[in-house]
Design an enzyme around this catalytic site. Structure first.
Site, PDB file in Angstrom:
ATOM      1  N   ASP A  86      11.043   3.949   5.704  1.00  0.00           N
ATOM      2  CA  ASP A  86      11.046   2.543   6.110  1.00  0.00           C
ATOM      3  C   ASP A  86      12.296   2.271   6.926  1.00  0.00           C
ATOM      4  O   ASP A  86      13.333   2.899   6.701  1.00  0.00           O
ATOM      5  CB  ASP A  86      10.993   1.617   4.894  1.00  0.00           C
ATOM      6  CG  ASP A  86      10.334   0.285   5.202  1.00  0.00           C
ATOM      7  OD1 ASP A  86      10.893  -0.460   6.032  1.00  0.00           O
ATOM      8  OD2 ASP A  86       9.270  -0.001   4.635  1.00  0.00           O
TER       9      ASP A  86
ATOM     10  N   PHE B 182     -17.668 -10.637  -9.094  1.00  0.00           N
ATOM     11  CA  PHE B 182     -17.453 -11.504  -7.922  1.00  0.00           C
ATOM     12  C   PHE B 182     -18.461 -12.649  -7.871  1.00  0.00           C
ATOM     13  O   PHE B 182     -18.910 -13.039  -6.799  1.00  0.00           O
ATOM     14  CB  PHE B 182     -17.487 -10.688  -6.622  1.00  0.00           C
ATOM     15  CG  PHE B 182     -16.262  -9.836  -6.429  1.00  0.00           C
ATOM     16  CD1 PHE B 182     -15.163 -10.332  -5.751  1.00  0.00           C
ATOM     17  CD2 PHE B 182     -16.191  -8.557  -6.946  1.00  0.00           C
ATOM     18  CE1 PHE B 182     -14.017  -9.567  -5.588  1.00  0.00           C
ATOM     19  CE2 PHE B 182     -15.054  -7.780  -6.794  1.00  0.00           C
ATOM     20  CZ  PHE B 182     -13.958  -8.295  -6.123  1.00  0.00           C
ATOM     21  N   LEU B 183     -18.798 -13.183  -9.032  1.00  0.00           N
ATOM     22  CA  LEU B 183     -19.695 -14.334  -9.104  1.00  0.00           C
ATOM     23  C   LEU B 183     -18.985 -15.570  -9.657  1.00  0.00           C
ATOM     24  O   LEU B 183     -19.646 -16.542 -10.014  1.00  0.00           O
ATOM     25  CB  LEU B 183     -20.917 -14.012  -9.975  1.00  0.00           C
ATOM     26  CG  LEU B 183     -21.890 -12.949  -9.462  1.00  0.00           C
ATOM     27  CD1 LEU B 183     -23.064 -12.797 -10.420  1.00  0.00           C
ATOM     28  CD2 LEU B 183     -22.398 -13.285  -8.064  1.00  0.00           C
TER      29      LEU B 183
ATOM     30  N   LYS C 199      -3.888 -14.954  -6.668  1.00  0.00           N
ATOM     31  CA  LYS C 199      -4.665 -14.478  -7.807  1.00  0.00           C
ATOM     32  C   LYS C 199      -3.677 -14.085  -8.900  1.00  0.00           C
ATOM     33  O   LYS C 199      -2.472 -13.952  -8.634  1.00  0.00           O
ATOM     34  CB  LYS C 199      -5.548 -13.287  -7.420  1.00  0.00           C
ATOM     35  CG  LYS C 199      -4.766 -12.070  -6.941  1.00  0.00           C
ATOM     36  CD  LYS C 199      -5.669 -10.894  -6.600  1.00  0.00           C
ATOM     37  CE  LYS C 199      -6.166 -10.201  -7.850  1.00  0.00           C
ATOM     38  NZ  LYS C 199      -6.871  -8.931  -7.549  1.00  0.00           N
TER      39      LYS C 199
ATOM     40  N   GLU D 251      -4.860  -5.999  -5.797  1.00  0.00           N
ATOM     41  CA  GLU D 251      -3.542  -6.409  -6.282  1.00  0.00           C
ATOM     42  C   GLU D 251      -3.664  -6.818  -7.748  1.00  0.00           C
ATOM     43  O   GLU D 251      -4.578  -7.521  -8.141  1.00  0.00           O
ATOM     44  CB  GLU D 251      -3.004  -7.563  -5.436  1.00  0.00           C
ATOM     45  CG  GLU D 251      -2.670  -7.130  -4.020  1.00  0.00           C
ATOM     46  CD  GLU D 251      -1.880  -8.183  -3.269  1.00  0.00           C
ATOM     47  OE1 GLU D 251      -0.941  -8.750  -3.843  1.00  0.00           O
ATOM     48  OE2 GLU D 251      -2.207  -8.422  -2.091  1.00  0.00           O
TER      49      GLU D 251
ATOM     50  N   VAL E 208       0.827  -1.207   0.000  1.00  0.00           N
ATOM     51  CA  VAL E 208       0.000   0.000   0.000  1.00  0.00           C
ATOM     52  C   VAL E 208       0.858   1.253   0.000  1.00  0.00           C
ATOM     53  O   VAL E 208       0.606   2.205  -0.745  1.00  0.00           O
ATOM     54  CB  VAL E 208      -0.960  -0.001   1.212  1.00  0.00           C
ATOM     55  CG1 VAL E 208      -1.709   1.330   1.309  1.00  0.00           C
ATOM     56  CG2 VAL E 208      -1.951  -1.149   1.103  1.00  0.00           C
TER      57      VAL E 208
ATOM     58  N   CYS F 277      -5.710  -9.375   2.303  1.00  0.00           N
ATOM     59  CA  CYS F 277      -6.834  -8.561   2.779  1.00  0.00           C
ATOM     60  C   CYS F 277      -8.029  -9.377   3.254  1.00  0.00           C
ATOM     61  O   CYS F 277      -8.389  -9.327   4.430  1.00  0.00           O
ATOM     62  CB  CYS F 277      -7.272  -7.588   1.682  1.00  0.00           C
ATOM     63  SG  CYS F 277      -6.027  -6.350   1.267  1.00  0.00           S
TER      64      CYS F 277
ATOM     65  N   GLY G 267     -14.532 -20.868  -7.331  1.00  0.00           N
ATOM     66  CA  GLY G 267     -13.172 -21.381  -7.451  1.00  0.00           C
ATOM     67  C   GLY G 267     -12.764 -22.150  -6.218  1.00  0.00           C
ATOM     68  O   GLY G 267     -13.578 -22.858  -5.613  1.00  0.00           O
TER      69      GLY G 267
END
Length: 441
Positions: free
Chosen positions: A30, A255-256, A327, A158, A11, A266, A259
């Site tokens: 960082d 989102f149908l 993914k 992502e 992020v 997340c 899998g």
């Protein structure tokens, strides 16, 4: 504007780079020296399509710099973004030690600086409701008053994070003063010139919005996975059912796709964090407990199909795997279904060779040398008893099926992502198993 981004993870790096692309001067902070060296050498430590062009351009323009100097970064910036990890704790809650630790350090820095310009501290990390208030209290205990903590959750997918940041569906800002809203509005207006909304609300509502969005999507995916399992039991085709559902404007088409379960950094973490937070506030979200439980079960559905095909004995069987990341278009292996499936097959005595376009190196952290990593998708197939498709990378969608049959010991495919058409597979002479569709033998 002068911006500081604390944390250069997924992020933080995407946010800092995209803010710089809009002309802001961004310093990313960082304390990981190995990562910092890579960033200063203009090396991107994550895989995210489209990020490299913006990253190199803004480093060259000197609008994007990297440092471990928290003090100077905080004092020199108008807005400070917290993009820190909030990993899942053992009890399912979000671990806020990094957020609280930086808040305490900032309190000390601002106290020592004395009178300074008003600072807006923006929490972009995914955090439970009430975190903005807690961060405010941590900083205030040092006697600092000239600041405000704002909630501004990210909604980055992502693989599409750059587009999501540069052309957001919406911007959510949770603040308590008009001054904070005005400042954040000015920062984000260039990103929403096409008219997508900047939604202003209280910090608590903003914090809930992030968890609510991710948990709802996880629930939707899980519903489709359960529906796919039911379709198999009644000889229905989930693809046809999905299209029938998606044509309803109240439901929509996204989102149908069923899998082998959701993964990533997340959805699993946010579902469990909302379960924990809701329980702590005596308003338990029981439906999410089922979502989490069903998702874990779904990750092993493909193993059940494999065992049934091989008469419950896969010892010594060689399996080729296409896809390791949770993914496509990312190298993220966190909570990836592939890890669960591979570990189970290894326990049963199977031999695994896997190929992934970008995630093999990260996969080694989870799988080590217990499997073989192939250099190409066809190199993974040699003499395998079956092919397993665990991530729907585009390069897998239209392979040379004739070559597949030649390389595999037998033409058997277990497709956890439904990327092939069953009738086409039947015509090509494959034994083909997928999710929510009648097997082809």
């Amino acid at each position: 504007m002068k911006l500081a981004v604390i944390g250069t993870g997924y992020v933080g790096l995407v946010s800092g780079t995209c803010f710089a692309e809009m002309g802001n001067n961004v310093v990313c902070v960082d304390n990981n020296q190995a990562k910092l060296k890579k960033l200063k050498d203009a090396e991107i430590p994550i895989y995210e399509p489209g990020l490299d062009i913006l990253f190199y351009r803004n480093i060259a323009k000197n609008r994007l710099i990297f440092t471990d100097d928290l003090k100077s970064s905080v004092l020199d910036s108008e807005i400070i973004f917290l993009c820190l990890p909030t990993p899942q704790g053992e009890d399912g809650s979000a671990d806020l030690k990094y957020v609280f630790g930086i808040a305490d350090e900032m309190g000390k820095i601002l106290k020592d600086a004395g009178d300074n310009e008003h600072k807006i501290i923006v929490n972009k990390s995914t955090v439970p409701v009430g975190t903005s208030k807690l961060v405010t209290e941590i900083i205030s205990k040092h006697g600092v008053t000239n600041f405000e903590v704002v909630s501004n959750p990210e909604f980055l997918r992502e693989g599409f994070a750059v587009d999501d940041f540069m052309k957001p569906d919406r911007i959510v800002i949770g603040a308590n003063t008009e001054a904070a809203f005005k400042k954040l509005r000015a920062l984000y207006e260039p990103f929403v010139r096409q008219g997508n909304p900047i939604l202003e609300m209280d910090p608590q509502s903003s914090e809930v919005t992030k968890y609510a969005s991710n948990s709802y999507l996880a629930m939707r995916i899980t519903y489709m996975n359960e529906l796919a399992n039911f379709c198999e039991s009644v000889d229905a085709n989930v693809d046809l059912v999905r299209r029938g559902m998606g044509a309803d404007t109240r439901i929509g088409k996204r989102f149908l796709f069923p899998g082998i379960g959701y993964g990533g950094s997340c959805f699993p973490k946010d579902v469990n964090a909302l379960i924990k937070t809701s329980t702590e506030h005596n308003s338990e979200m029981s439906i999410l407990k089922l979502v989490d439980q069903v998702n874990k079960q779904q990750k092993l559905k493909l193993v059940d199909k494999i065992l049934k095909h091989f008469d419950n004995d896969v010892k010594g069987k060689k399996f080729s795997i296409w896809g390791l990341s949770f993914k496509p278009n990312t190298d993220d292996m966190r909570e990836a279904p592939s890890v669960v499936i591979i570990n189970r097959l290894l326990e049963l005595g199977a031999i695994i060779t896997a190929y992934d376009p970008v995630a093999a190196e990260n996969a080694k952290f989870y799988l080590g040398d217990r499997i073989t990593y192939a250099d190409g998708q066809y190199a993974a197939l040699n003499d395998a008893d079956a092919l397993l498709i665990l991530t729907e990378w585009n390069e897998f969608r239209n392979p040379e099926f004739k070559r597949l049959k030649e390389l595999l010991k037998k033409p058997v495919i277990f497709d956890g992502r439904n990327i092939f058409d069953p009738e086409s597979m039947k015509d090509s002479g494959f034994t083909y198993y997928s999710i929510g569709r009648i097997p082809v033998k």
